[in-house]
Design an enzyme around this catalytic site. Structure first.
Site, short mmCIF file in Angstrom:
data_model
loop_
_atom_site.label_atom_id
_atom_site.label_comp_id
_atom_site.label_asym_id
_atom_site.label_seq_id
_atom_site.Cartn_x
_atom_site.Cartn_y
_atom_site.Cartn_z
N LYS A 53 0.88 -1.20 0.16
CA LYS A 53 0.04 -0.06 -0.10
C LYS A 53 1.03 1.28 -0.17
CE LYS A 53 -3.88 -2.67 1.92
NZ LYS A 53 -4.51 -3.21 2.99
N GLN A 97 -5.41 -2.07 9.05
CA GLN A 97 -5.26 -3.10 8.25
C GLN A 97 -6.03 -4.47 9.17
OE1 GLN A 97 -3.59 -3.93 5.13
NE2 GLN A 97 -4.24 -5.88 5.43
N ASP A 120 -11.40 2.08 2.96
CA ASP A 120 -11.67 0.66 2.80
C ASP A 120 -13.09 0.50 2.28
OD1 ASP A 120 -9.97 -1.31 2.78
OD2 ASP A 120 -9.66 -1.55 4.91
#
Ligand code: NAP
Length: 295
Positions: A53, A97, A120
């Site tokens: 990322k 995460q 997300d």
């Protein structure tokens, strides 16, 4: 023989577009979009994703802020970091995460992220906006990537039967909600299959577009697919390599050799959906920057 859908090439094209837009906006506003990525603990797979990322951000000119916290970090400390990131003007997107260590409640953390920074797309506000079809939302990255690939290979999706195998909150359910919307990237008739279906082949054989996100190799075999269907394999499974049992290899949820003889187009694993996931995260971060700056 099916066309092999080249996810890497599509991702590279999209990243190029994102990079150009980021640089144009930097020139216009003097600011760069920023993404904060938070990792708790040392899960090796998560460490790889977080590194990827960061690299993705660098490639397109998005500022990347990585917060690597030790595994014993308390829920309170993590919530306090989320609150700081929610208030930070240079942070447009926040990604925590997953999975988190067992002592931290994932929902409490996701719910604490400002929905306008939830790139997300897991915050209930964004989940709801996806269901409603509100354009001012963040679609979760993996189903968003599937949607992009499907649109590259099916010219007019209107009325096509899209069958999804899997109903997880990160892939199956959001994809179904996205593809049933009345817009030009969707407008499908959607069926969702899961383990309670007595015979998933009954449904998969009717699919014009078949997306498989079951997390199990060979969930879909050649005789379960309609001639000419477009097949998107989301699965990532590590199995023993039949060519050399001392090694392992990655396979999807679809039996590629069988299904590629029946389908008109199919994603490989690796190199299909995977490269799109981080690319859509970059696209969402750019969208967050524009929304937050009224651009
Ligand atoms: P998940 O949470 O384990 O959900 C799997 C879903 O598939 C469940 O809804 C399950 O049904 C259903 N299912 C499993 N076996 C089935 C069968 N034989 N017949 C019908 N339905 C079946 O998995 P996920 O998080 O959605 O991920 C799915 C796969 O995609 C995994 O291999 C994962 O590694 C991969 N993935 C890839 C990416 C990427 O970027 N490439 C991103 C995310 C996930 P029930 O609900 O009834 O249990």
């Amino acid at each position: 023989m099916a066309v092999i859908i080249d996810g890497k090439a599509v991702a590279a094209e999209l990243r190029d577009d994102i990079r150009k837009e980021v640089f144009a906006l930097r020139e216009k506003t003097g600011k760069a979009p920023g993404l904060a990525v938070v990792l708790v603990g040392e899960n090796p797979a998560s460490q790889v994703y977080v590194r990827m990322k960061g690299k993705g951000c660098e490639e397109v000119g998005i500022a990347s802020y990585q917060h690597l916290l030790h595994a014993e970090t308390s829920q309170e400390a993590l919530l306090s970091l989320i609150n700081k990131l929610n208030a930070a003007p240079d942070v447009n997107g926040i990604l925590v995460q997953l999975p988190l260590p067992a002592h931290i409640n994932e929902s409490a953390i996701i719910n604490a992220i400002n929905p306008r920074k939830d790139v997300d797309g897991f915050h209930p506000v964004n989940v709801g906006k996806v269901v409603i079809g509100d354009e001012d939302c963040f679609s979760p990255c993996t189903p968003y990537g599937c949607q992009v690939l499907i649109n590259r290979h099916v010219k007019d999706l209107k009325g096509k039967h899209l069958v999804v195998v899997g109903r997880s909150n990160i892939v199956g359910k959001p994809l179904a909600n996205m593809m049933v919307q009345k817009n030009k990237m969707a407008n499908c008739v959607v069926t969702v299959c899961h383990t309670a279906a007595p015979d998933i082949a009954y449904y998969t054989r009717q699919a014009d577009v078949l997306v498989v996100a079951a997390g199990r190799p060979d969930t879909v075999r050649g005789d379960m697919v309609k001639e000419g269907a477009v097949v998107i394999d989301v699965g990532v499974n590590r199995v023993a390599d039949p060519a050399d049992p001392s090694k392992t290899k990655l396979v999807g949820d679809v039996n590629f050799d069988e299904v590629s003889k029946v389908a008109s187009a199919i994603t490989p694993v690796p190199g299909g959906v995977g490269p799109l996931t981080i690319t859509m995260l970059l696209a969402n971060t750019l969208k967050a920057f524009k929304l937050q700056n009224g651009l």
